[in-house]
Design a protein around this motif. Structure first.
Motif, PDB file in Angstrom:
ATOM      1  N   PHE A   7       0.824  -1.208   0.000  1.00 51.24           N
ATOM      2  CA  PHE A   7       0.000   0.000   0.000  1.00 51.24           C
ATOM      3  C   PHE A   7       0.863   1.266   0.000  1.00 51.24           C
ATOM      4  N   ARG A   8       2.021   1.227   0.656  1.00 48.07           N
ATOM      5  CA  ARG A   8       2.935   2.376   0.577  1.00 48.07           C
ATOM      6  C   ARG A   8       3.371   2.598  -0.872  1.00 48.07           C
ATOM      7  N   ALA A  48       1.722   1.908  -3.393  1.00 50.43           N
ATOM      8  CA  ALA A  48       0.560   2.359  -4.159  1.00 50.43           C
ATOM      9  C   ALA A  48       0.158   3.784  -3.789  1.00 50.43           C
ATOM     10  N   ALA A  49       1.090   4.525  -3.147  1.00 51.77           N
ATOM     11  CA  ALA A  49       0.937   5.954  -2.852  1.00 51.77           C
ATOM     12  C   ALA A  49       0.121   6.257  -1.608  1.00 51.77           C
ATOM     13  N   PHE A  50      -0.057   5.261  -0.721  1.00 50.08           N
ATOM     14  CA  PHE A  50      -0.656   5.544   0.573  1.00 50.08           C
ATOM     15  C   PHE A  50       0.427   6.017   1.545  1.00 50.08           C
ATOM     16  N   ASP A  99      -1.637   5.431   6.808  1.00 50.19           N
ATOM     17  CA  ASP A  99      -2.785   4.841   6.119  1.00 50.19           C
ATOM     18  C   ASP A  99      -2.509   3.394   5.712  1.00 50.19           C
ATOM     19  N   ALA A 100      -1.275   3.115   5.303  1.00 49.53           N
ATOM     20  CA  ALA A 100      -0.913   1.737   4.945  1.00 49.53           C
ATOM     21  C   ALA A 100      -1.026   0.826   6.164  1.00 49.53           C
ATOM     22  N   HIS A 117      -4.744   0.844  -5.451  1.00 52.26           N
ATOM     23  CA  HIS A 117      -5.170   2.064  -4.759  1.00 52.26           C
ATOM     24  C   HIS A 117      -6.684   2.259  -4.822  1.00 52.26           C
ATOM     25  N   ALA A 164      -8.694  -0.528  -2.818  1.00 55.46           N
ATOM     26  CA  ALA A 164      -8.017  -1.006  -1.606  1.00 55.46           C
ATOM     27  C   ALA A 164      -8.975  -1.561  -0.565  1.00 55.46           C
TER      28      ALA A 164
END
Length: 412
Positions: A234-235, A237-239, A243-244, A295, A298
Protein backbone atom coordinates in the motif's frame (compact mmCIF):
# COMPACT_ATOMS: atom_id res chain seq x y z
CA UNK A 1 -10.34 -22.89 44.06
CA UNK A 2 -14.09 -23.29 43.19
CA UNK A 3 -14.79 -24.74 39.76
CA UNK A 4 -16.45 -21.56 38.43
CA UNK A 5 -13.52 -19.37 39.45
CA UNK A 6 -11.14 -21.88 37.93
CA UNK A 7 -13.05 -21.80 34.63
CA UNK A 8 -13.04 -18.00 34.59
CA UNK A 9 -9.31 -17.94 35.36
CA UNK A 10 -8.56 -20.39 32.55
CA UNK A 11 -10.72 -18.42 30.12
CA UNK A 12 -9.01 -15.14 31.05
CA UNK A 13 -5.60 -16.78 30.73
CA UNK A 14 -6.39 -18.21 27.30
CA UNK A 15 -7.71 -14.88 26.00
CA UNK A 16 -4.75 -12.88 27.31
CA UNK A 17 -2.36 -15.33 25.67
CA UNK A 18 -4.33 -15.11 22.41
CA UNK A 19 -4.17 -11.31 22.55
CA UNK A 20 -0.38 -11.57 22.33
CA UNK A 21 0.01 -14.17 19.61
CA UNK A 22 0.43 -11.82 16.63
CA UNK A 23 1.26 -8.38 18.08
CA UNK A 24 5.01 -9.05 17.88
CA UNK A 25 4.64 -9.80 14.17
CA UNK A 26 2.22 -7.16 12.90
CA UNK A 27 3.91 -4.38 14.86
CA UNK A 28 7.06 -5.20 12.89
CA UNK A 29 5.12 -5.34 9.62
CA UNK A 30 3.79 -1.83 10.20
CA UNK A 31 7.28 -0.52 11.06
CA UNK A 32 9.34 -2.63 8.66
CA UNK A 33 10.50 0.35 6.61
CA UNK A 34 11.68 2.23 9.72
CA UNK A 35 13.38 -0.84 11.18
CA UNK A 36 15.08 -1.60 7.86
CA UNK A 37 16.41 1.97 7.71
CA UNK A 38 17.45 2.06 11.36
CA UNK A 39 19.30 -1.27 11.25
CA UNK A 40 20.45 -0.96 7.60
CA UNK A 41 18.63 -4.11 6.45
CA UNK A 42 18.82 -5.14 2.80
CA UNK A 43 15.67 -6.33 1.04
CA UNK A 44 16.75 -9.95 1.43
CA UNK A 45 17.45 -9.56 5.15
CA UNK A 46 14.12 -7.77 5.57
CA UNK A 47 12.53 -10.78 3.89
CA UNK A 48 14.33 -13.03 6.37
CA UNK A 49 12.97 -10.92 9.24
CA UNK A 50 9.42 -11.38 7.98
CA UNK A 51 10.06 -15.11 7.46
CA UNK A 52 11.42 -15.62 10.98
CA UNK A 53 7.98 -16.07 12.63
CA UNK A 54 7.12 -19.07 10.48
CA UNK A 55 10.59 -20.62 10.97
CA UNK A 56 10.40 -20.14 14.74
CA UNK A 57 6.89 -21.56 14.91
CA UNK A 58 8.03 -24.63 12.97
CA UNK A 59 11.08 -25.21 15.15
CA UNK A 60 9.67 -24.48 18.60
CA UNK A 61 6.11 -25.66 17.97
CA UNK A 62 7.33 -29.18 17.27
CA UNK A 63 8.89 -29.29 20.76
CA UNK A 64 5.61 -28.58 22.55
CA UNK A 65 4.42 -32.22 22.79
CA UNK A 66 7.72 -33.04 24.52
CA UNK A 67 7.06 -30.24 27.00
CA UNK A 68 3.46 -31.29 27.67
CA UNK A 69 4.62 -34.79 28.56
CA UNK A 70 6.89 -33.36 31.28
CA UNK A 71 5.32 -30.16 32.63
CA UNK A 72 1.81 -28.88 33.42
CA UNK A 73 0.30 -26.58 30.80
CA UNK A 74 0.17 -23.61 33.19
CA UNK A 75 3.92 -23.73 33.80
CA UNK A 76 4.59 -24.04 30.10
CA UNK A 77 2.45 -20.98 29.37
CA UNK A 78 4.17 -18.93 32.08
CA UNK A 79 7.51 -19.72 30.45
CA UNK A 80 6.17 -19.04 26.96
CA UNK A 81 4.77 -15.62 27.85
CA UNK A 82 7.94 -14.72 29.76
CA UNK A 83 10.01 -15.53 26.65
CA UNK A 84 7.68 -13.38 24.57
CA UNK A 85 7.87 -10.41 26.94
CA UNK A 86 11.65 -10.51 27.37
CA UNK A 87 12.31 -11.12 23.68
CA UNK A 88 10.18 -8.17 22.58
CA UNK A 89 11.76 -5.78 25.07
CA UNK A 90 15.30 -6.86 24.14
CA UNK A 91 14.74 -6.58 20.39
CA UNK A 92 13.54 -3.01 20.87
CA UNK A 93 17.02 -2.29 22.29
CA UNK A 94 18.90 -4.10 19.51
CA UNK A 95 21.70 -2.27 17.75
CA UNK A 96 22.40 -4.70 14.91
CA UNK A 97 20.49 -6.88 12.48
CA UNK A 98 21.74 -10.13 14.01
CA UNK A 99 20.87 -9.11 17.56
CA UNK A 100 17.45 -8.12 16.31
CA UNK A 101 16.99 -11.54 14.70
CA UNK A 102 18.14 -13.39 17.83
CA UNK A 103 15.90 -11.50 20.24
CA UNK A 104 12.98 -11.79 17.84
CA UNK A 105 13.51 -15.57 17.81
CA UNK A 106 13.34 -15.62 21.62
CA UNK A 107 10.00 -13.81 21.53
CA UNK A 108 8.66 -16.03 18.75
CA UNK A 109 9.58 -19.20 20.65
CA UNK A 110 7.05 -18.20 23.27
CA UNK A 111 4.37 -17.65 20.63
CA UNK A 112 5.15 -21.00 18.97
CA UNK A 113 4.58 -22.95 22.17
CA UNK A 114 1.35 -21.11 22.98
CA UNK A 115 0.09 -21.65 19.41
CA UNK A 116 0.12 -25.42 19.92
CA UNK A 117 -1.24 -25.37 23.47
CA UNK A 118 -4.37 -23.27 22.95
CA UNK A 119 -6.42 -25.82 20.89
CA UNK A 120 -5.49 -28.47 23.47
CA UNK A 121 -6.63 -26.30 26.40
CA UNK A 122 -9.91 -25.49 24.65
CA UNK A 123 -10.71 -29.17 24.03
CA UNK A 124 -9.74 -30.12 27.60
CA UNK A 125 -11.46 -27.38 29.57
CA UNK A 126 -14.39 -26.47 27.27
CA UNK A 127 -15.35 -29.84 25.74
CA UNK A 128 -19.02 -28.88 25.25
CA UNK A 129 -18.31 -25.48 23.66
CA UNK A 130 -15.11 -25.92 21.64
CA UNK A 131 -16.37 -24.00 18.60
CA UNK A 132 -17.47 -21.01 20.64
CA UNK A 133 -14.24 -20.88 22.64
CA UNK A 134 -12.10 -21.31 19.52
CA UNK A 135 -14.04 -18.47 17.93
CA UNK A 136 -13.65 -16.23 20.96
CA UNK A 137 -9.91 -16.76 21.27
CA UNK A 138 -9.46 -16.42 17.50
CA UNK A 139 -11.35 -13.11 17.68
CA UNK A 140 -9.14 -12.03 20.59
CA UNK A 141 -6.04 -12.97 18.61
CA UNK A 142 -7.28 -10.82 15.75
CA UNK A 143 -7.98 -7.97 18.16
CA UNK A 144 -4.35 -8.08 19.30
CA UNK A 145 -3.20 -8.26 15.70
CA UNK A 146 -5.34 -5.28 14.72
CA UNK A 147 -4.30 -3.18 17.67
CA UNK A 148 -0.60 -3.76 17.02
CA UNK A 149 -0.99 -2.99 13.31
CA UNK A 150 -2.86 0.24 13.89
CA UNK A 151 -1.04 1.55 16.96
CA UNK A 152 2.63 0.73 16.34
CA UNK A 153 3.31 3.60 13.91
CA UNK A 154 1.54 6.24 16.03
CA UNK A 155 3.35 5.02 19.17
CA UNK A 156 6.68 5.16 17.33
CA UNK A 157 5.93 8.68 16.09
CA UNK A 158 4.81 9.82 19.54
CA UNK A 159 8.13 8.72 21.06
CA UNK A 160 10.18 9.64 18.00
CA UNK A 161 11.63 6.12 17.63
CA UNK A 162 10.54 2.85 16.06
CA UNK A 163 11.90 1.04 19.14
CA UNK A 164 8.99 2.30 21.25
CA UNK A 165 6.51 1.04 18.65
CA UNK A 166 7.93 -2.48 19.03
CA UNK A 167 8.89 -2.58 22.70
CA UNK A 168 5.49 -1.55 24.09
CA UNK A 169 4.03 -4.95 23.20
CA UNK A 170 6.44 -6.68 25.58
CA UNK A 171 4.46 -5.11 28.43
CA UNK A 172 1.26 -6.72 27.14
CA UNK A 173 2.98 -10.11 27.10
CA UNK A 174 4.06 -9.62 30.72
CA UNK A 175 0.42 -9.10 31.71
CA UNK A 176 -0.50 -12.44 30.08
CA UNK A 177 1.74 -14.24 32.58
CA UNK A 178 -0.40 -13.20 35.56
CA UNK A 179 -3.45 -15.53 35.26
CA UNK A 180 -1.17 -18.56 35.00
CA UNK A 181 1.06 -17.85 38.01
CA UNK A 182 -1.21 -19.33 40.67
CA UNK A 183 -2.06 -22.47 38.68
CA UNK A 184 1.63 -22.92 37.82
CA UNK A 185 2.71 -22.67 41.47
CA UNK A 186 0.00 -24.95 42.86
CA UNK A 187 0.11 -27.78 40.40
CA UNK A 188 2.16 -30.93 40.68
CA UNK A 189 3.82 -32.97 37.97
CA UNK A 190 1.51 -35.98 38.47
CA UNK A 191 -0.50 -35.35 35.33
CA UNK A 192 2.65 -34.61 33.35
CA UNK A 193 4.08 -37.99 34.40
CA UNK A 194 0.81 -39.65 33.37
CA UNK A 195 1.03 -37.91 29.99
CA UNK A 196 4.61 -39.11 29.55
CA UNK A 197 3.41 -42.71 30.01
CA UNK A 198 0.53 -42.37 27.55
CA UNK A 199 0.80 -43.84 24.03
CA UNK A 200 1.94 -41.35 21.42
CA UNK A 201 -0.06 -40.29 18.41
CA UNK A 202 2.21 -39.68 15.42
CA UNK A 203 0.19 -37.41 13.16
CA UNK A 204 3.00 -37.25 10.59
CA UNK A 205 2.31 -40.89 9.70
CA UNK A 206 -1.25 -40.18 8.57
CA UNK A 207 -2.75 -38.69 5.43
CA UNK A 208 -5.00 -36.49 7.55
CA UNK A 209 -1.97 -35.11 9.38
CA UNK A 210 -0.33 -34.11 6.10
CA UNK A 211 -3.54 -32.68 4.64
CA UNK A 212 -3.96 -30.53 7.76
CA UNK A 213 -0.29 -29.49 7.68
CA UNK A 214 -0.41 -28.42 4.03
CA UNK A 215 -3.71 -26.60 4.51
CA UNK A 216 -2.43 -24.86 7.62
CA UNK A 217 0.84 -24.06 5.85
CA UNK A 218 -0.78 -22.62 2.73
CA UNK A 219 -3.12 -20.32 4.63
CA UNK A 220 -0.32 -19.30 7.02
CA UNK A 221 1.96 -18.56 4.06
CA UNK A 222 -0.61 -16.06 2.87
CA UNK A 223 -1.14 -14.69 6.36
CA UNK A 224 2.51 -14.05 7.12
CA UNK A 225 3.23 -12.67 3.68
CA UNK A 226 0.33 -10.28 4.26
CA UNK A 227 1.48 -9.24 7.73
CA UNK A 228 5.02 -8.75 6.48
CA UNK A 229 4.41 -7.02 3.14
CA UNK A 230 0.85 -5.72 2.72
CA UNK A 231 1.65 -2.38 4.34
CA UNK A 232 4.59 -2.00 1.94
CA UNK A 233 2.31 -2.83 -1.01
CA UNK A 234 0.00 0.00 0.00
CA UNK A 235 2.94 2.38 0.58
CA UNK A 236 4.10 1.62 -2.95
CA UNK A 237 0.56 2.36 -4.16
CA UNK A 238 0.94 5.95 -2.85
CA UNK A 239 -0.66 5.54 0.57
CA UNK A 240 1.00 7.27 3.54
CA UNK A 241 2.76 5.03 6.10
CA UNK A 242 -0.03 5.63 8.64
CA UNK A 243 -2.78 4.84 6.12
CA UNK A 244 -0.91 1.74 4.95
CA UNK A 245 -0.72 0.53 8.55
CA UNK A 246 -4.44 1.19 9.00
CA UNK A 247 -5.26 -0.79 5.85
CA UNK A 248 -3.18 -3.67 7.19
CA UNK A 249 -5.09 -3.38 10.46
CA UNK A 250 -8.30 -3.35 8.44
CA UNK A 251 -7.66 -6.90 7.23
CA UNK A 252 -7.70 -8.17 10.80
CA UNK A 253 -10.47 -5.82 11.97
CA UNK A 254 -12.87 -6.94 9.22
CA UNK A 255 -11.88 -10.51 10.00
CA UNK A 256 -13.14 -10.32 13.62
CA UNK A 257 -16.74 -11.47 12.94
CA UNK A 258 -15.48 -14.17 10.59
CA UNK A 259 -13.12 -15.45 13.28
CA UNK A 260 -15.93 -15.60 15.82
CA UNK A 261 -18.40 -17.26 13.47
CA UNK A 262 -16.19 -19.70 11.58
CA UNK A 263 -15.38 -22.31 14.31
CA UNK A 264 -19.01 -22.41 15.50
CA UNK A 265 -20.26 -22.76 11.93
CA UNK A 266 -17.71 -25.50 11.27
CA UNK A 267 -18.96 -27.40 14.31
CA UNK A 268 -22.52 -27.36 12.97
CA UNK A 269 -21.74 -28.39 9.39
CA UNK A 270 -21.07 -31.95 8.32
CA UNK A 271 -19.42 -30.89 5.06
CA UNK A 272 -16.74 -28.21 5.42
CA UNK A 273 -15.75 -28.15 1.75
CA UNK A 274 -17.92 -25.14 0.80
CA UNK A 275 -16.22 -23.08 3.53
CA UNK A 276 -12.79 -24.10 2.25
CA UNK A 277 -13.67 -23.10 -1.32
CA UNK A 278 -15.31 -19.77 -0.40
CA UNK A 279 -12.30 -18.59 1.58
CA UNK A 280 -9.78 -19.68 -1.06
CA UNK A 281 -11.78 -17.93 -3.78
CA UNK A 282 -11.95 -14.70 -1.73
CA UNK A 283 -8.20 -14.78 -1.23
CA UNK A 284 -7.51 -15.24 -4.95
CA UNK A 285 -9.89 -12.38 -5.83
CA UNK A 286 -8.12 -10.10 -3.34
CA UNK A 287 -4.68 -10.83 -4.80
CA UNK A 288 -5.93 -10.19 -8.34
CA UNK A 289 -7.36 -6.88 -7.19
CA UNK A 290 -4.12 -5.87 -5.48
CA UNK A 291 -2.27 -6.59 -8.72
CA UNK A 292 -4.69 -4.66 -10.96
CA UNK A 293 -5.99 -1.74 -8.86
CA UNK A 294 -4.16 -1.52 -5.51
CA UNK A 295 -5.17 2.06 -4.76
CA UNK A 296 -8.66 2.48 -6.16
CA UNK A 297 -10.03 -0.81 -4.83
CA UNK A 298 -8.02 -1.01 -1.61
CA UNK A 299 -11.02 -1.33 0.73
CA UNK A 300 -12.57 -4.10 -1.36
CA UNK A 301 -9.32 -6.07 -1.45
CA UNK A 302 -8.91 -5.66 2.31
CA UNK A 303 -12.43 -7.03 2.88
CA UNK A 304 -11.90 -10.00 0.56
CA UNK A 305 -8.55 -10.79 2.14
CA UNK A 306 -10.17 -10.68 5.58
CA UNK A 307 -12.73 -13.26 4.47
CA UNK A 308 -10.03 -15.40 2.91
CA UNK A 309 -7.96 -15.38 6.07
CA UNK A 310 -10.87 -16.83 8.05
CA UNK A 311 -9.20 -20.06 6.92
CA UNK A 312 -7.01 -19.65 10.01
CA UNK A 313 -9.76 -20.03 12.66
CA UNK A 314 -11.27 -22.79 10.53
CA UNK A 315 -7.95 -24.63 10.58
CA UNK A 316 -7.73 -24.25 14.37
CA UNK A 317 -11.24 -25.61 14.76
CA UNK A 318 -10.49 -28.53 12.46
CA UNK A 319 -7.51 -29.54 14.61
CA UNK A 320 -9.85 -30.19 17.54
CA UNK A 321 -12.49 -31.79 15.30
CA UNK A 322 -10.09 -34.25 13.69
CA UNK A 323 -8.83 -35.94 16.89
CA UNK A 324 -10.66 -38.11 19.43
CA UNK A 325 -8.32 -37.66 22.40
CA UNK A 326 -6.22 -35.02 24.13
CA UNK A 327 -3.07 -36.80 22.98
CA UNK A 328 -4.41 -36.70 19.43
CA UNK A 329 -5.09 -32.98 19.60
CA UNK A 330 -1.57 -32.27 20.92
CA UNK A 331 -0.01 -34.40 18.18
CA UNK A 332 -2.15 -33.02 15.35
CA UNK A 333 -1.79 -29.43 16.57
CA UNK A 334 1.98 -29.72 16.86
CA UNK A 335 2.47 -31.49 13.53
CA UNK A 336 0.02 -29.35 11.53
CA UNK A 337 1.34 -26.10 12.96
CA UNK A 338 5.08 -26.86 12.99
CA UNK A 339 5.07 -28.40 9.51
CA UNK A 340 2.59 -25.81 8.29
CA UNK A 341 4.68 -22.90 9.53
CA UNK A 342 7.74 -24.42 7.88
CA UNK A 343 5.82 -24.31 4.61
CA UNK A 344 4.63 -20.80 5.44
CA UNK A 345 8.21 -19.63 5.95
CA UNK A 346 8.58 -19.60 2.16
CA UNK A 347 5.93 -16.91 1.85
CA UNK A 348 7.47 -13.69 3.19
CA UNK A 349 10.96 -14.73 2.03
CA UNK A 350 9.95 -15.47 -1.57
CA UNK A 351 7.70 -12.42 -1.71
CA UNK A 352 10.64 -10.28 -0.58
CA UNK A 353 13.03 -11.87 -3.08
CA UNK A 354 10.55 -11.54 -5.96
CA UNK A 355 9.79 -7.94 -5.00
CA UNK A 356 13.47 -7.01 -4.86
CA UNK A 357 14.20 -8.80 -8.15
CA UNK A 358 11.31 -7.30 -10.15
CA UNK A 359 10.70 -4.00 -8.36
CA UNK A 360 6.95 -4.61 -8.40
CA UNK A 361 4.15 -6.74 -6.99
CA UNK A 362 2.83 -8.64 -10.01
CA UNK A 363 5.05 -11.71 -9.65
CA UNK A 364 4.83 -11.86 -5.81
CA UNK A 365 1.03 -11.73 -6.03
CA UNK A 366 1.05 -14.46 -8.69
CA UNK A 367 2.99 -16.64 -6.25
CA UNK A 368 0.37 -15.98 -3.55
CA UNK A 369 -2.44 -16.92 -5.94
CA UNK A 370 -0.72 -20.26 -6.59
CA UNK A 371 -0.46 -20.81 -2.82
CA UNK A 372 -4.21 -20.17 -2.48
CA UNK A 373 -4.90 -22.88 -5.06
CA UNK A 374 -2.81 -25.35 -3.02
CA UNK A 375 -4.72 -24.23 0.06
CA UNK A 376 -8.02 -25.10 -1.60
CA UNK A 377 -6.88 -28.58 -2.71
CA UNK A 378 -5.41 -29.57 0.66
CA UNK A 379 -8.35 -28.03 2.52
CA UNK A 380 -10.79 -30.20 0.58
CA UNK A 381 -8.82 -33.27 1.69
CA UNK A 382 -8.70 -32.17 5.34
CA UNK A 383 -12.41 -31.31 5.36
CA UNK A 384 -13.49 -34.95 5.06
CA UNK A 385 -14.90 -36.08 8.47
CA UNK A 386 -12.46 -38.51 10.11
CA UNK A 387 -10.02 -38.72 13.04
CA UNK A 388 -6.25 -38.85 13.14
CA UNK A 389 -6.27 -41.83 15.54
CA UNK A 390 -8.28 -43.87 13.02
CA UNK A 391 -5.46 -43.65 10.49
CA UNK A 392 -2.95 -45.23 12.84
CA UNK A 393 -2.26 -48.96 12.90
CA UNK A 394 -4.87 -51.00 14.78
CA UNK A 395 -2.75 -51.68 17.95
CA UNK A 396 -1.74 -48.02 18.23
CA UNK A 397 -5.32 -46.87 17.69
CA UNK A 398 -6.59 -49.18 20.42
CA UNK A 399 -3.95 -47.95 22.87
CA UNK A 400 -4.69 -44.30 22.19
CA UNK A 401 -8.48 -44.39 22.09
CA UNK A 402 -8.60 -46.62 25.20
CA UNK A 403 -5.76 -45.31 27.38
CA UNK A 404 -5.18 -46.41 30.97
CA UNK A 405 -7.37 -44.52 33.43
CA UNK A 406 -5.64 -41.59 35.05
CA UNK A 407 -6.51 -38.65 37.23
CA UNK A 408 -7.75 -35.64 35.26
CA UNK A 409 -5.48 -32.65 35.45
CA UNK A 410 -7.01 -29.78 37.42
CA UNK A 411 -5.82 -26.22 37.22
CA UNK A 412 -5.78 -24.08 40.31
Amino acid sequence: MPARRTTVLIMAGILLVALNLRAAITSLGALLDEVSTGLHLSGTVAGLVTTLPALAFAAFGSATPWLTRRFPAARILVGAMALLAVGQLLRALSGSAWTFLLTSAIALAGIAIANVLLPVLVKEHFPHRPGLMTGVYSMTLILGTTTASAASVPVAHAFGDWRAGLGVWGLLAAVAVLPWLRPALRRTNASARAAAAAPRVRAGRTRLGWAMAIYFGAQSLSGYATMGWLAQMFRDAAFTPTDAGLLLAGVTAVGVPFALLMPTLAGKLRDLRPLVLIMSAAMIASYLGLALAPHGGALAWVALLALGQAAFPLALAMIGMRARTGEGVVALSAFAQSTGYLIAALGPLLVGILYEATGGWTLPLGFLIAAAVVQAISGLAAARPRFVEDELTAPAMTAVTNPPSRTREVVG
